[in-house]
Scaffold this motif. Structure first.
Motif, PDB file in Angstrom:
ATOM      1  N   GLY A 279       0.902  -1.103   0.346  1.00 32.97           N
ATOM      2  CA  GLY A 279       0.230  -0.227  -0.214  1.00 32.97           C
ATOM      3  C   GLY A 279       0.810   1.190  -0.147  1.00 32.97           C
ATOM      4  O   GLY A 279       1.988   1.608  -0.140  1.00 32.97           O
ATOM      5  N   TRP A 280       0.552   2.712   0.384  1.00 36.86           N
ATOM      6  CA  TRP A 280       0.812   3.346  -0.056  1.00 36.86           C
ATOM      7  C   TRP A 280       0.378   4.801   1.369  1.00 36.86           C
ATOM      8  O   TRP A 280      -1.130   4.264   1.270  1.00 36.86           O
ATOM      9  CB  TRP A 280       0.532   5.107  -1.274  1.00 36.86           C
ATOM     10  N   PHE A 281       1.163   5.137   2.181  1.00 32.85           N
ATOM     11  CA  PHE A 281       0.662   6.047   3.097  1.00 32.85           C
ATOM     12  C   PHE A 281       1.457   7.156   3.076  1.00 32.85           C
ATOM     13  O   PHE A 281       2.281   7.305   2.016  1.00 32.85           O
ATOM     14  CB  PHE A 281       1.749   5.471   4.490  1.00 32.85           C
ATOM     15  N   ARG A 282       0.612   8.094   3.393  1.00 32.21           N
ATOM     16  CA  ARG A 282       1.778   9.474   3.177  1.00 32.21           C
ATOM     17  C   ARG A 282       1.791  10.794   4.890  1.00 32.21           C
ATOM     18  O   ARG A 282       1.516  10.105   5.990  1.00 32.21           O
ATOM     19  CB  ARG A 282       0.747  10.742   2.721  1.00 32.21           C
ATOM     20  N   GLN A 283       2.909  11.210   4.818  1.00 32.08           N
ATOM     21  CA  GLN A 283       2.538  12.135   5.797  1.00 32.08           C
ATOM     22  C   GLN A 283       3.363  13.249   5.803  1.00 32.08           C
ATOM     23  O   GLN A 283       3.960  13.554   4.753  1.00 32.08           O
ATOM     24  CB  GLN A 283       4.361  11.336   7.042  1.00 32.08           C
ATOM     25  N   VAL A 284       2.993  14.440   6.588  1.00 27.49           N
ATOM     26  CA  VAL A 284       3.316  15.732   6.754  1.00 27.49           C
ATOM     27  C   VAL A 284       3.995  15.555   7.654  1.00 27.49           C
ATOM     28  O   VAL A 284       3.603  15.548   9.039  1.00 27.49           O
ATOM     29  CB  VAL A 284       2.003  16.397   6.435  1.00 27.49           C
ATOM     30  N   PRO A 285       4.922  16.868   7.643  1.00 26.65           N
ATOM     31  CA  PRO A 285       5.742  16.921   9.250  1.00 26.65           C
ATOM     32  C   PRO A 285       4.389  17.289  10.598  1.00 26.65           C
ATOM     33  O   PRO A 285       4.365  18.105  10.517  1.00 26.65           O
ATOM     34  CB  PRO A 285       6.414  18.257   8.485  1.00 26.65           C
ATOM     35  N   GLY A 286       5.262  16.793  11.115  1.00 21.67           N
ATOM     36  CA  GLY A 286       4.628  17.001  12.548  1.00 21.67           C
ATOM     37  C   GLY A 286       3.246  16.385  12.677  1.00 21.67           C
ATOM     38  O   GLY A 286       2.415  16.507  13.756  1.00 21.67           O
ATOM     39  N   LYS A 287       2.959  15.626  11.847  1.00 28.92           N
ATOM     40  CA  LYS A 287       1.834  15.192  11.968  1.00 28.92           C
ATOM     41  C   LYS A 287       1.972  13.168  11.613  1.00 28.92           C
ATOM     42  O   LYS A 287       3.130  13.184  11.462  1.00 28.92           O
ATOM     43  CB  LYS A 287       0.691  15.295  11.055  1.00 28.92           C
ATOM     44  N   GLU A 288       0.853  12.228  12.171  1.00 29.54           N
ATOM     45  CA  GLU A 288       0.685  10.592  11.520  1.00 29.54           C
ATOM     46  C   GLU A 288       1.139  10.701  10.501  1.00 29.54           C
ATOM     47  O   GLU A 288       0.291  11.007   9.476  1.00 29.54           O
ATOM     48  CB  GLU A 288       0.189  10.116  12.900  1.00 29.54           C
ATOM     49  N   ARG A 289       1.851   9.729  10.611  1.00 29.68           N
ATOM     50  CA  ARG A 289       1.964   8.657   8.933  1.00 29.68           C
ATOM     51  C   ARG A 289      -0.009   8.060   8.632  1.00 29.68           C
ATOM     52  O   ARG A 289       0.070   8.245   9.666  1.00 29.68           O
ATOM     53  CB  ARG A 289       2.764   7.447   8.611  1.00 29.68           C
ATOM     54  N   GLU A 290       0.129   8.558   7.599  1.00 28.75           N
ATOM     55  CA  GLU A 290      -1.429   8.145   7.454  1.00 28.75           C
ATOM     56  C   GLU A 290      -1.710   7.076   6.058  1.00 28.75           C
ATOM     57  O   GLU A 290      -0.940   7.015   5.381  1.00 28.75           O
ATOM     58  CB  GLU A 290      -2.322   9.120   7.780  1.00 28.75           C
ATOM     59  N   GLY A 291      -2.819   5.754   6.020  1.00 30.26           N
ATOM     60  CA  GLY A 291      -2.872   5.199   5.389  1.00 30.26           C
ATOM     61  C   GLY A 291      -3.748   5.735   4.008  1.00 30.26           C
ATOM     62  O   GLY A 291      -4.659   7.701   4.469  1.00 30.26           O
ATOM     63  N   VAL A 292      -3.426   5.658   2.928  1.00 29.74           N
ATOM     64  CA  VAL A 292      -3.647   6.478   1.941  1.00 29.74           C
ATOM     65  C   VAL A 292      -4.574   5.270   0.632  1.00 29.74           C
ATOM     66  O   VAL A 292      -5.833   5.329   0.379  1.00 29.74           O
ATOM     67  CB  VAL A 292      -2.676   7.202   0.767  1.00 29.74           C
ATOM     68  N   ALA A 293      -3.911   3.805   0.248  1.00 30.41           N
ATOM     69  CA  ALA A 293      -4.742   3.367   0.041  1.00 30.41           C
ATOM     70  C   ALA A 293      -3.842   1.663  -0.017  1.00 30.41           C
ATOM     71  O   ALA A 293      -2.344   1.926  -0.249  1.00 30.41           O
ATOM     72  CB  ALA A 293      -4.797   3.144  -1.984  1.00 30.41           C
ATOM     73  N   VAL A 294      -4.010   0.878   0.401  1.00 35.58           N
ATOM     74  CA  VAL A 294      -3.467  -0.410  -0.281  1.00 35.58           C
ATOM     75  C   VAL A 294      -4.219  -1.859  -0.678  1.00 35.58           C
ATOM     76  O   VAL A 294      -5.329  -1.396  -1.355  1.00 35.58           O
ATOM     77  CB  VAL A 294      -3.723  -1.097   1.864  1.00 35.58           C
TER      78      VAL A 294
END
Length: 123
Positions: free
Chosen positions: A36-51
């Protein structure tokens, strides 16, 4: 030695499209239980995008399910994320991940193998 290498990130205007790729070595992405794909913005937790799992079942984050499409090319052993109608809030570092035991609803912490990330900037 398992390695995941992302590519395809870049800068795009709002409403535009990008396709991310994740090439796998040392692992057959089609046989991994979940990739899958995950994404992260500085200062925030990594979040799921699609799996997507080995049965082809997919799961998307609610805000992305109508704009993003995840797919696997078994012949190329490459995972893709087609992103359309991009918004500034999609700006993040995008990571691909794989795990033989994870499920499509599992959090990032359940994925063992990770790529180095590719930056997507939407303005």
């Amino acid at each position: 030695h398992v390695q995941l290498v992302e590519s395809g990130g870049g800068s795009v205007q709002a409403g535009g499209s990008l396709r991310l790729s994740c090439a796998g070595t040392g692992i057959h992405l089609s046989s991994a239980f979940c990739v899958g794909w995950f994404r992260q913005v500085p200062g925030k937790e990594r979040e799921g995008v699609a799996v997507i799992d080995s049965d082809g079942d997919t799961a998307y984050a609610e805000s992305m399910k109508d704009r993003f499409t995840i797919s696997v090319d078994n012949a190329k052993n490459t995972l893709y994320l087609q992103m359309n109608s991009l918004k500034p809030e999609d700006t993040a570092t995008y990571y691909c991940a794989a795990d033989v035991l994870a499920g499509i609803q599992d959090p990032p912490s359940n994925f063992q193998f990770w790529g180095q990330g590719t930056q997507v900037t939407v303005s």
